[in-house]
Design a protein around this motif. Sequence first.
Motif, mmCIF file in Angstrom:
data_model
loop_
_atom_site.group_PDB
_atom_site.id
_atom_site.type_symbol
_atom_site.label_atom_id
_atom_site.label_comp_id
_atom_site.label_asym_id
_atom_site.label_seq_id
_atom_site.Cartn_x
_atom_site.Cartn_y
_atom_site.Cartn_z
ATOM 1 N N ARG A 1 0.818 -1.214 0.000
ATOM 2 C CA ARG A 1 0.000 0.000 0.000
ATOM 3 C C ARG A 1 0.854 1.268 0.000
ATOM 4 O O ARG A 1 0.444 2.296 -0.541
ATOM 5 N N GLU A 2 2.018 1.210 0.615
ATOM 6 C CA GLU A 2 2.839 2.418 0.778
ATOM 7 C C GLU A 2 3.616 2.759 -0.485
ATOM 8 O O GLU A 2 3.785 3.928 -0.831
ATOM 9 N N THR A 3 4.119 1.741 -1.186
ATOM 10 C CA THR A 3 5.009 1.986 -2.325
ATOM 11 C C THR A 3 4.382 1.668 -3.672
ATOM 12 O O THR A 3 4.890 2.099 -4.709
ATOM 13 N N GLY A 4 3.306 0.885 -3.678
ATOM 14 C CA GLY A 4 2.737 0.420 -4.948
ATOM 15 C C GLY A 4 3.467 -0.772 -5.531
ATOM 16 O O GLY A 4 3.124 -1.237 -6.625
ATOM 17 N N GLY A 5 4.483 -1.271 -4.834
ATOM 18 C CA GLY A 5 5.237 -2.409 -5.341
ATOM 19 C C GLY A 5 4.383 -3.663 -5.422
ATOM 20 O O GLY A 5 3.563 -3.930 -4.542
ATOM 21 N N VAL A 6 4.585 -4.421 -6.497
ATOM 22 C CA VAL A 6 3.844 -5.658 -6.723
ATOM 23 C C VAL A 6 4.793 -6.835 -6.548
ATOM 24 O O VAL A 6 5.867 -6.887 -7.152
ATOM 25 N N ARG A 7 4.398 -7.794 -5.711
ATOM 26 C CA ARG A 7 5.164 -9.033 -5.550
ATOM 27 C C ARG A 7 4.282 -10.204 -5.975
ATOM 28 O O ARG A 7 3.177 -10.375 -5.460
ATOM 29 N N ILE A 8 4.758 -10.957 -6.954
ATOM 30 C CA ILE A 8 4.024 -12.145 -7.379
ATOM 31 C C ILE A 8 4.297 -13.237 -6.348
ATOM 32 O O ILE A 8 5.434 -13.694 -6.191
ATOM 33 N N ASP A 9 3.266 -13.654 -5.666
ATOM 34 C CA ASP A 9 3.436 -14.631 -4.597
ATOM 35 C C ASP A 9 3.421 -16.062 -5.125
ATOM 36 O O ASP A 9 4.160 -16.912 -4.650
#
Length: 776
Positions: free
Chosen positions: A639-647
């Motif tokens: 939420r803070e950075t907009g970074g996306v991590r594919i889990d």
Amino acid sequence: MLLARLQGSHKTNPMNAPLKLGQSILRREDRRFLTGRGRYTDDTAPSNALAVLFVRSPHAHARLIGIDRNAALASPGVAAIYTADDLLADKLGHLPAISEIKDEAGNRHREPAHLAMPVGKVRHVGDIVAMIVAETLDQARDAAEALDIEYEALPAVVTAAQALASGAPLVHDDVPGNLMCRWGKGDAAATDAAFAKAAHVTSLAIRSPRQIVHYMETRAAWSAYDPSDDVVTVTFASQGVQVPHRLMCERVLNIPKEKLRLITEDVGGGFGPKFPIYAESTLIAWATRKLGRGLRWTSDRAELSLSDSHARDLLASAELALDAAGRFLGLRVKAQANFGAYVSMVAPTIPTTGLAKVISGLYRIPAIRIDFDCAFTNTVPVDAIRGAGKPEALFLLERLVDIAAHETGRTPVELRRLNLLKADEMPYATASGYTYDAADCVRLFETALKAADEPGFAKRRATSDAAGKLRGLGFSCHLHGTGGVADEHVVVEVEPDRLVARLGTQSQGQGHETVFAQILAESLGVPVERIEIRQGDTRSIPHGGGTGGSSSTIISGTTLRRAADVVIERGRSLAAERLETAAADIAYRDGAFEIVGTDRRIGLFELAAKRPFSGDALFGDKIESFPTGVMVCEVEVDRETGGVRIDRLIAVADCGIVVNPVLLAGQMHGGIVHGLGNALMEDAIYDEATGQLLSGTLMDYALPRADDVPELRVETIVTPSPNNFLGLKGVGELPTNGAPAAIANAVLDALRPLGVRHLDMPITAHKVWQALNDPN
């Protein structure tokens, strides 16, 4: 972990054991690659070859007022400097396209002249304006500094919308409105009727970003000249030598085919852009004969971005019509395709028929209409990159399906289940004009949902929410339509100690030496270690269509099997002579000919010790197949950075009969990562005012790294294709087609509760952060 899951019951093959299709054996070529013994183009170039430097336009659009070569020619070490005037003097032809599209009146696409060096004006940054040949590359660079080139800068158009606007500057003076072609497909009246009775219509507009393929090995070429026979030999990185050989000889250089030999050895990645005929290798072939000296050139990384074909640059809008029960009734697509400055070799059919082949997805869509405006712009020409028009098409379709599900009060799973094609509907004729050969879409989908533990997603989302993260679940039901050039003539030579197979496709890392040896080993019952696969030489392999369209195993694999059958038939006659019996009494089993009912036999290689022989065959099946797949992706969004991590990412694929599961694993793995880059980071950005490429180096153009890639789980099901007798389908592009949509749908599912409807690729952290802070 990926390979272990894929192999399952497929154990690796013990040395010298009989092989069967479907067994996993490790890639034979990897030993030399991993020990530094690969024969890549730049590694094999002779040290005494003259260095070539191509001087490229710094302008996106400009008139060439003049080029003064005098000072540059006087520079130390310079052997020659060539410009477009020299091409005109020698009456060289232009670099042609080999595919075509026609408008609905039957008019072929416009294809203005594309000389290897342009005459009169340049049309994109990177257009070649001079070729400098010197003793060393540094001397060529010094000469380039002394070359006096006068330009008159002209306004540039970068996007299709700019190019097609009224009054836009013309890229080619003989192409009104910069319109290469207006192309359409599908029944417009039936589609209009479907929309007229729709209970709901979902619409979406997208921009699919332009991509550059940064393969590990940049393009390279070196040449040699044999004055006794007046033969030029060019060794270069390609996806097959026969098609460029034909085009260079017949269409550009105007020389007999026997006067030019093309060779490709090992290739460090192709993915499409090493398939077209290019100016650089053609100019090297031409200049070698003029100078009577060998030449060498290797593209640097920044030069690659300005010279190798780009892809994917598409603006498209679509509408999906549904009835009250949620069944799909019709689909409309309107698109603008950016073709760049010239028509590249197979470019006409990439965005157009490439989209049409797959736009029906795995669904029952009774009516489809597609309309394209294809535009010239002042950018690098586009052509095929892995997927070739299909990743952007399936991104559009699968985003539409997700949005339609939410708009009609259904889940994405429910809406897909309702509209998936069933196995008993195969072969299925799509409304866009293509026929799916064989698929079990329902089984694919349900297998993927089970593998992904879709019912457990709610719990995982709650866990992420408790940690302050957003979690999303995304699906992609996708396919590929295999294609390519099916000009194949396989020759299998039986020698006393080995089999040598010559064929016309070209490996760029797919494992051809392994999979083709495996097919031949099973066909003839000989150890795979005694088989040699040869590709990439126009002198010894006169026919071949190269590698493209995920079709090499279909083309060369089936032809190898046919050639093996011919080997057996020819060998039976020779064995009958040696064993002093009738050919009808001879059977072939486990690598030997034997007299039926006796123990008298002679081995294949023993037979060839006295008289080597061969078998050959032409490709005799259909090149078309439709491999299918379903991907399920889960992501976490910060939420803070907009970074996306594919889990997690689960892919279930139906590629027909699988020859080697471990090679399929590699293709799936690489294709998924390619699609990941498309979805989250890759974008070739041009300045729309100047036409300058702003992301021309790896400082500016992002590619996936190891920590971007999750654990990948791949499973397969099998529905054999009826279009070839081995039941094969392609695989190389299938995962690249599906991954962008699955990843994007997962990200947008995470953002949907916050009011975010759609984001275009690449879905960067910055875009996500902006959407989180201003969802409107």
